[in-house]
Design a protein around this motif. Structure first.
Motif, PDB file in Angstrom:
ATOM      1  N   TYR A 180       4.108   5.540  -5.285  1.00 40.07           N
ATOM      2  CA  TYR A 180       4.121   5.488  -6.501  1.00 40.07           C
ATOM      3  C   TYR A 180       3.236   6.645  -7.340  1.00 40.07           C
ATOM      4  N   ALA A 181       1.878   6.527  -6.818  1.00 41.70           N
ATOM      5  CA  ALA A 181       0.820   7.569  -7.317  1.00 41.70           C
ATOM      6  C   ALA A 181       1.428   8.950  -7.142  1.00 41.70           C
ATOM      7  N   THR A 185      -9.072   8.020  -7.197  1.00 45.88           N
ATOM      8  CA  THR A 185      -7.611   8.362  -7.431  1.00 45.88           C
ATOM      9  C   THR A 185      -6.962   9.593  -6.859  1.00 45.88           C
ATOM     10  N   HIS A 208       0.907  -1.144  -0.078  1.00 44.68           N
ATOM     11  CA  HIS A 208       0.002   0.011  -0.092  1.00 44.68           C
ATOM     12  C   HIS A 208       0.747   1.145  -0.136  1.00 44.68           C
ATOM     13  N   TYR A 227      -6.365   8.824  -3.319  1.00 40.21           N
ATOM     14  CA  TYR A 227      -5.588   7.879  -3.077  1.00 40.21           C
ATOM     15  C   TYR A 227      -4.278   8.932  -3.058  1.00 40.21           C
ATOM     16  N   THR A 228      -3.913   9.868  -4.037  1.00 35.71           N
ATOM     17  CA  THR A 228      -2.922  10.680  -4.124  1.00 35.71           C
ATOM     18  C   THR A 228      -2.928  11.806  -3.490  1.00 35.71           C
ATOM     19  N   ARG A 285       2.264   1.789  -3.630  1.00 34.35           N
ATOM     20  CA  ARG A 285       1.497   2.138  -4.507  1.00 34.35           C
ATOM     21  C   ARG A 285       1.173   3.478  -3.977  1.00 34.35           C
ATOM     22  N   HIS A 286       1.025   3.948  -2.882  1.00 29.34           N
ATOM     23  CA  HIS A 286       0.719   5.342  -2.705  1.00 29.34           C
ATOM     24  C   HIS A 286       1.865   6.258  -3.014  1.00 29.34           C
ATOM     25  N   VAL A 323      -3.120   8.263 -14.272  1.00 23.56           N
ATOM     26  CA  VAL A 323      -2.524   7.651 -12.894  1.00 23.56           C
ATOM     27  C   VAL A 323      -3.793   6.746 -12.607  1.00 23.56           C
ATOM     28  N   GLN A 324      -5.042   7.205 -12.678  1.00 23.67           N
ATOM     29  CA  GLN A 324      -6.263   6.449 -12.429  1.00 23.67           C
ATOM     30  C   GLN A 324      -6.109   5.161 -13.264  1.00 23.67           C
ATOM     31  N   LEU A 379      -3.522   2.764 -12.017  1.00 19.40           N
ATOM     32  CA  LEU A 379      -3.686   2.056 -10.587  1.00 19.40           C
ATOM     33  C   LEU A 379      -4.984   1.208 -10.623  1.00 19.40           C
ATOM     34  N   HIS A 417      -8.180   2.169 -10.882  1.00 17.60           N
ATOM     35  CA  HIS A 417      -9.385   2.751 -10.283  1.00 17.60           C
ATOM     36  C   HIS A 417     -10.486   3.056 -11.411  1.00 17.60           C
TER      37      HIS A 417
END
Length: 65
Positions: free
Chosen positions: A13-14, A39, A7, A42-43, A10-11, A27-28, A31, A33
């Motif tokens: 990275y975004a 998204t 997690h 998340y970012t 991933r976070h 990015v969506q 990932l 999403h």
């Protein structure tokens, strides 16, 4: 073991993609999403980063008010 979860990777990275100028929709898709809202949540982009971008890019940023 580094103690870093998938997690967190991933976070990170975004966030790095967004900070580097990547389009939120790209990015969506990367990932996986289904919702752009997912998204956006998340970012995280720091307020300071936004302030610095404004100061560099806005045409009136260098003028005294």
């Amino acid at each position: 073991m580094l103690g870093v979860s998938p997690h967190v990777l991933r976070h990170s990275y975004a966030t790095a993609l967004i900070a580097g100028g990547a389009d939120l929709r790209v990015v969506q898709e990367l990932l996986g999403h289904s919702s752009l809202l997912s998204t956006q949540i998340y970012t995280h982009i720091q307020k300071q980063d936004l302030k610095e971008t404004l100061e560099v890019c806005h045409p009136m940023a260098k003028e005294s008010i």
